[in-house]
Write a protein that holds these residues in place. Sequence first.
Motif, PDB file in Angstrom:
ATOM      1  N   ALA A 181      -4.178   2.152   9.142  1.00  0.00           N
ATOM      2  CA  ALA A 181      -4.510   2.759   7.905  1.00  0.00           C
ATOM      3  C   ALA A 181      -3.198   3.714   7.471  1.00  0.00           C
ATOM      4  O   ALA A 181      -2.417   4.287   8.515  1.00  0.00           O
ATOM      5  CB  ALA A 181      -5.576   3.679   7.959  1.00  0.00           C
ATOM      6  N   ASP A 182      -2.711   3.707   6.231  1.00  0.00           N
ATOM      7  CA  ASP A 182      -1.482   4.490   5.804  1.00  0.00           C
ATOM      8  C   ASP A 182      -1.690   4.728   4.428  1.00  0.00           C
ATOM      9  O   ASP A 182      -2.637   4.520   3.726  1.00  0.00           O
ATOM     10  CB  ASP A 182      -0.283   3.185   5.931  1.00  0.00           C
ATOM     11  N   LEU A 183      -0.684   5.598   3.986  1.00  0.00           N
ATOM     12  CA  LEU A 183      -0.646   6.060   2.327  1.00  0.00           C
ATOM     13  C   LEU A 183       0.667   5.796   1.854  1.00  0.00           C
ATOM     14  O   LEU A 183       1.698   5.593   2.856  1.00  0.00           O
ATOM     15  CB  LEU A 183      -0.765   7.607   2.422  1.00  0.00           C
ATOM     16  N   LEU A 184       0.882   5.421   0.666  1.00  0.00           N
ATOM     17  CA  LEU A 184       2.220   5.024  -0.077  1.00  0.00           C
ATOM     18  C   LEU A 184       2.331   5.754  -1.238  1.00  0.00           C
ATOM     19  O   LEU A 184       1.308   5.971  -2.004  1.00  0.00           O
ATOM     20  CB  LEU A 184       2.058   3.562  -0.185  1.00  0.00           C
ATOM     21  N   LYS A 185       3.585   6.491  -1.357  1.00  0.00           N
ATOM     22  CA  LYS A 185       4.031   7.193  -2.362  1.00  0.00           C
ATOM     23  C   LYS A 185       4.447   6.071  -3.633  1.00  0.00           C
ATOM     24  O   LYS A 185       5.508   5.676  -3.138  1.00  0.00           O
ATOM     25  CB  LYS A 185       4.741   8.276  -2.567  1.00  0.00           C
ATOM     26  N   ALA A 189      -3.142   2.447   1.567  1.00  0.00           N
ATOM     27  CA  ALA A 189      -2.207   1.117   2.247  1.00  0.00           C
ATOM     28  C   ALA A 189      -2.533   0.944   3.480  1.00  0.00           C
ATOM     29  O   ALA A 189      -3.291   1.811   4.168  1.00  0.00           O
ATOM     30  CB  ALA A 189      -0.822   1.427   2.104  1.00  0.00           C
ATOM     31  N   ILE A 190      -2.607  -0.347   3.871  1.00  0.00           N
ATOM     32  CA  ILE A 190      -2.247  -0.645   5.408  1.00  0.00           C
ATOM     33  C   ILE A 190      -1.188  -1.130   5.908  1.00  0.00           C
ATOM     34  O   ILE A 190      -0.507  -1.938   5.181  1.00  0.00           O
ATOM     35  CB  ILE A 190      -3.465  -2.031   5.602  1.00  0.00           C
ATOM     36  N   LYS A 191      -0.734  -0.750   7.237  1.00  0.00           N
ATOM     37  CA  LYS A 191       0.431  -0.844   7.558  1.00  0.00           C
ATOM     38  C   LYS A 191       0.389  -1.895   8.615  1.00  0.00           C
ATOM     39  O   LYS A 191      -0.267  -1.835   9.384  1.00  0.00           O
ATOM     40  CB  LYS A 191       1.019   0.620   8.310  1.00  0.00           C
ATOM     41  N   ILE A 192       1.375  -2.521   8.488  1.00  0.00           N
ATOM     42  CA  ILE A 192       1.680  -3.585   9.612  1.00  0.00           C
ATOM     43  C   ILE A 192       2.384  -2.941  10.420  1.00  0.00           C
ATOM     44  O   ILE A 192       3.764  -2.658  10.344  1.00  0.00           O
ATOM     45  CB  ILE A 192       2.315  -5.092   9.178  1.00  0.00           C
ATOM     46  N   HIS A 193       1.951  -2.407  11.425  1.00  0.00           N
ATOM     47  CA  HIS A 193       2.609  -1.435  12.506  1.00  0.00           C
ATOM     48  C   HIS A 193       3.727  -2.187  13.465  1.00  0.00           C
ATOM     49  O   HIS A 193       4.886  -1.537  13.546  1.00  0.00           O
ATOM     50  CB  HIS A 193       1.779  -0.539  13.372  1.00  0.00           C
ATOM     51  N   TYR A 194       3.099  -3.330  13.874  1.00  0.00           N
ATOM     52  CA  TYR A 194       4.073  -4.090  14.778  1.00  0.00           C
ATOM     53  C   TYR A 194       3.899  -5.482  14.458  1.00  0.00           C
ATOM     54  O   TYR A 194       2.800  -5.912  14.351  1.00  0.00           O
ATOM     55  CB  TYR A 194       4.094  -3.935  16.109  1.00  0.00           C
ATOM     56  N   ILE A 195       4.811  -6.389  14.518  1.00  0.00           N
ATOM     57  CA  ILE A 195       4.673  -7.867  14.541  1.00  0.00           C
ATOM     58  C   ILE A 195       5.468  -8.262  15.352  1.00  0.00           C
ATOM     59  O   ILE A 195       6.809  -8.105  15.282  1.00  0.00           O
ATOM     60  CB  ILE A 195       4.630  -8.460  12.888  1.00  0.00           C
ATOM     61  N   GLY A 196       5.303  -9.142  16.518  1.00  0.00           N
ATOM     62  CA  GLY A 196       6.254  -9.841  17.403  1.00  0.00           C
ATOM     63  C   GLY A 196       6.044 -11.171  17.833  1.00  0.00           C
ATOM     64  O   GLY A 196       4.806 -11.501  17.939  1.00  0.00           O
ATOM     65  N   VAL A 197       7.019 -12.027  17.847  1.00  0.00           N
ATOM     66  CA  VAL A 197       6.796 -13.534  18.521  1.00  0.00           C
ATOM     67  C   VAL A 197       7.522 -13.381  19.740  1.00  0.00           C
ATOM     68  O   VAL A 197       8.788 -13.073  19.758  1.00  0.00           O
ATOM     69  CB  VAL A 197       7.303 -14.466  17.472  1.00  0.00           C
ATOM     70  N   ASN A 245      -4.601  -0.499  -2.041  1.00  0.00           N
ATOM     71  CA  ASN A 245      -3.394  -1.006  -2.984  1.00  0.00           C
ATOM     72  C   ASN A 245      -2.516  -1.839  -2.121  1.00  0.00           C
ATOM     73  O   ASN A 245      -1.837  -2.608  -2.997  1.00  0.00           O
ATOM     74  CB  ASN A 245      -3.386   0.159  -3.895  1.00  0.00           C
ATOM     75  N   PHE A 246      -1.999  -1.248  -1.203  1.00  0.00           N
ATOM     76  CA  PHE A 246      -0.735  -1.701  -0.681  1.00  0.00           C
ATOM     77  C   PHE A 246      -0.911  -2.191   0.806  1.00  0.00           C
ATOM     78  O   PHE A 246      -1.680  -1.696   1.447  1.00  0.00           O
ATOM     79  CB  PHE A 246       0.430  -0.821  -0.784  1.00  0.00           C
ATOM     80  N   ILE A 247       0.181  -3.136   1.175  1.00  0.00           N
ATOM     81  CA  ILE A 247       0.517  -3.442   2.477  1.00  0.00           C
ATOM     82  C   ILE A 247       1.909  -2.648   2.918  1.00  0.00           C
ATOM     83  O   ILE A 247       2.815  -3.203   1.796  1.00  0.00           O
ATOM     84  CB  ILE A 247       0.485  -4.882   2.884  1.00  0.00           C
ATOM     85  N   THR A 248       2.149  -1.990   3.744  1.00  0.00           N
ATOM     86  CA  THR A 248       3.447  -1.415   4.279  1.00  0.00           C
ATOM     87  C   THR A 248       3.813  -1.924   5.623  1.00  0.00           C
ATOM     88  O   THR A 248       3.060  -2.502   6.432  1.00  0.00           O
ATOM     89  CB  THR A 248       3.354   0.183   4.118  1.00  0.00           C
ATOM     90  N   TYR A 280      11.272  -2.891  -1.444  1.00  0.00           N
ATOM     91  CA  TYR A 280      11.659  -1.424  -1.162  1.00  0.00           C
ATOM     92  C   TYR A 280      10.949  -0.412  -1.678  1.00  0.00           C
ATOM     93  O   TYR A 280      10.550  -0.436  -2.832  1.00  0.00           O
ATOM     94  CB  TYR A 280      13.148  -1.311  -1.525  1.00  0.00           C
ATOM     95  N   CYS A 281      10.374   0.311  -0.809  1.00  0.00           N
ATOM     96  CA  CYS A 281       9.514   1.732  -1.456  1.00  0.00           C
ATOM     97  C   CYS A 281       9.555   2.587  -0.374  1.00  0.00           C
ATOM     98  O   CYS A 281       9.861   2.608   0.796  1.00  0.00           O
ATOM     99  CB  CYS A 281       8.216   1.366  -2.134  1.00  0.00           C
ATOM    100  N   ALA A 282       9.248   4.055  -0.628  1.00  0.00           N
ATOM    101  CA  ALA A 282       9.047   5.128  -0.030  1.00  0.00           C
ATOM    102  C   ALA A 282       7.590   4.997   0.873  1.00  0.00           C
ATOM    103  O   ALA A 282       6.785   5.124  -0.208  1.00  0.00           O
ATOM    104  CB  ALA A 282       9.405   6.445  -0.502  1.00  0.00           C
ATOM    105  N   ARG A 283       7.438   5.031   2.039  1.00  0.00           N
ATOM    106  CA  ARG A 283       6.119   4.716   2.539  1.00  0.00           C
ATOM    107  C   ARG A 283       5.534   6.033   2.779  1.00  0.00           C
ATOM    108  O   ARG A 283       4.233   6.226   2.571  1.00  0.00           O
ATOM    109  CB  ARG A 283       6.169   4.283   3.963  1.00  0.00           C
ATOM    110  N   ASP A 284       6.216   7.063   3.228  1.00  0.00           N
ATOM    111  CA  ASP A 284       5.803   8.441   3.665  1.00  0.00           C
ATOM    112  C   ASP A 284       5.471   9.036   2.298  1.00  0.00           C
ATOM    113  O   ASP A 284       6.294   9.175   1.379  1.00  0.00           O
ATOM    114  CB  ASP A 284       6.745   9.131   4.604  1.00  0.00           C
ATOM    115  N   PRO A 285       4.154   9.564   2.002  1.00  0.00           N
ATOM    116  CA  PRO A 285       3.901  10.235   0.732  1.00  0.00           C
ATOM    117  C   PRO A 285       4.544  11.578   0.658  1.00  0.00           C
ATOM    118  O   PRO A 285       4.830  11.997  -0.516  1.00  0.00           O
ATOM    119  CB  PRO A 285       2.423  10.484   0.790  1.00  0.00           C
ATOM    120  N   TYR A 286       5.311  12.117   1.515  1.00  0.00           N
ATOM    121  CA  TYR A 286       5.853  13.363   1.282  1.00  0.00           C
ATOM    122  C   TYR A 286       7.494  13.147   1.256  1.00  0.00           C
ATOM    123  O   TYR A 286       8.282  14.025   1.512  1.00  0.00           O
ATOM    124  CB  TYR A 286       5.704  14.339   2.619  1.00  0.00           C
TER     125      TYR A 286
END
Length: 191
Positions: free
Chosen positions: A67-71, A93-101, A132-135, A153-159
């Motif tokens: 789970a995440d937040l997006l400003k 938002a929902i964050k794709i925290h890691y993705i790896g192959v 609303n978003f995937i980050t 491109y966007c700022a993920r951290d709401p602060y």
Amino acid sequence: MLLDAAVIDVPEYIERFAVDKSDEADELDVEVYLKELALMHHRQRTTHTRLFFNDTGELIGYFSVLADLLKVGKGKRADRQWDLDSQTDIFPAIKIHYIGVDVRYRKQGYGALLLAEAILLCKDVADKMGCNFITVEAKQSAVGFFRKYGFDYCARDPYSALVVKGNNTNLCLNIRDLAAVVEEPKLEETA
């Protein structure tokens, strides 16, 4: 054929996962996260990690989401014509925290397949609970990959208004834009 399982179901397979340690652009932390933290975070319900296997049972790759937040400021909403609540600039938002192959399966289309699976999981969650978003915080070497699939491109951290944090670049995808992004990826044939 890809089989998928939660990291909690098959922890013994993660030790075989490897990245190319000679490639500076490669993300060693992707391997370290899977081997040292993914199972613990999954058990704590901090992240949800999915492992993907080929038909012979070899681990191809994984992704973790949380789970995440997006400003998103008014200017960005207007530029992108996003119809969002005008009373706030912080959205779920929902964050794709890691993705790896795994290094043995690179350049065969599996990254796109894993991203499509992660996006579909995020969409399913968003449809059930509202989001609303995937980050993603992408390494510089992966920004082009995510941009190809509609991430902006966007700022993920709401602060923070920072788009680039250290070696990572904050990217987002509006879930309403998914129809134009998600299609069935094709795996390349290998010799």
